[in-house]
Design a protein around this motif. Sequence first.
Motif, short mmCIF file in Angstrom:
data_model
loop_
_atom_site.label_atom_id
_atom_site.label_comp_id
_atom_site.label_asym_id
_atom_site.label_seq_id
_atom_site.Cartn_x
_atom_site.Cartn_y
_atom_site.Cartn_z
N THR A 109 0.90 -1.23 -0.17
CA THR A 109 0.01 -0.10 0.09
C THR A 109 0.95 1.12 0.03
N ALA A 110 0.44 2.31 -0.85
CA ALA A 110 1.07 3.70 -0.66
C ALA A 110 -0.11 4.36 -0.53
N TYR A 111 -0.34 4.62 0.70
CA TYR A 111 -1.53 5.41 1.49
C TYR A 111 -1.35 6.77 1.82
N SER A 112 -2.23 7.54 1.85
CA SER A 112 -2.22 8.84 2.51
C SER A 112 -3.31 9.35 3.19
N ASN A 113 -2.93 9.91 4.40
CA ASN A 113 -4.02 10.25 5.37
C ASN A 113 -3.70 11.83 5.44
N GLU A 114 -4.36 12.76 4.88
CA GLU A 114 -5.80 12.58 4.17
C GLU A 114 -5.85 12.69 2.92
N ALA A 115 -4.94 13.02 2.20
CA ALA A 115 -5.09 13.28 0.71
C ALA A 115 -3.60 12.88 -0.13
N PHE A 116 -3.38 12.35 -1.20
CA PHE A 116 -2.50 12.39 -2.01
C PHE A 116 -1.49 13.82 -2.13
N GLU A 117 -2.28 14.68 -2.12
CA GLU A 117 -1.39 15.99 -2.06
C GLU A 117 -0.33 16.37 -0.89
N LEU A 118 -0.71 15.60 0.10
CA LEU A 118 0.20 15.82 1.11
C LEU A 118 1.68 15.35 0.69
N TRP A 119 1.78 14.39 -0.13
CA TRP A 119 2.98 13.86 -0.78
C TRP A 119 3.49 15.16 -1.58
N TYR A 120 3.00 15.71 -2.27
CA TYR A 120 3.52 17.03 -3.07
C TYR A 120 3.74 18.08 -1.85
N LEU A 121 3.24 18.40 -0.80
CA LEU A 121 3.60 19.39 0.35
C LEU A 121 5.00 18.98 0.64
#
Length: 205
Positions: A109-121
Amino acid sequence: MGTDDLFKKAREKREARKSLNKKILDNILILCEGEKTEPNYFNGIKCKYRMSNVEIKGLGANTDTITKIAIKEHRNFSQIWCVFDRDSFDAHNFNRAFQMIKKYKNIHTAYSNEAFELWYLLHFNYYNTGITREAYCKKLDKLLGKKYKKNSTEIYSLICDKENVAIKNAKRLFDSYPNENPEKNNPSTTVYKLVEELNKYKDTF
């Protein structure tokens, strides 16, 4: 440089090529919750490094559907990665996904809590305070110096030079929690694990 050194370097190159050729056999399927946002990002990596061993699908489906597809396909791929978010309205399926796939060693799994945009930030700064999806986008507007478009096809090219920073920040964030609890640990993301895996193939093709 002496003759011995030249032979040594040539041998090292041959061994490196052999090692990389083995990696080609490791075919990877990336199943994304979103139809465009996540696939566009990973396609950016795939296209830049011509990773013919990587297949990416944007399903536009919930975590339950994604994990069922992953289980169905698990014999056809060396690795399968399920990319999804912790949606507040879909917490049951989010939690169930981890239970469904934990017995399959090649499904990750490559999950994000809360959204994928966290990875961008995390490409820009370290964040350890949970914020809304709308706030993610507003921050990205400022950091990118332009309006963030959720389904952008150029997002990878805009931030790829900061990838090492993002991996470092994501790891730091992940390690800041005493226990891994994907539903409760907000913010958190394991997208960096998938990116690190893909990085192994940058020089393969």
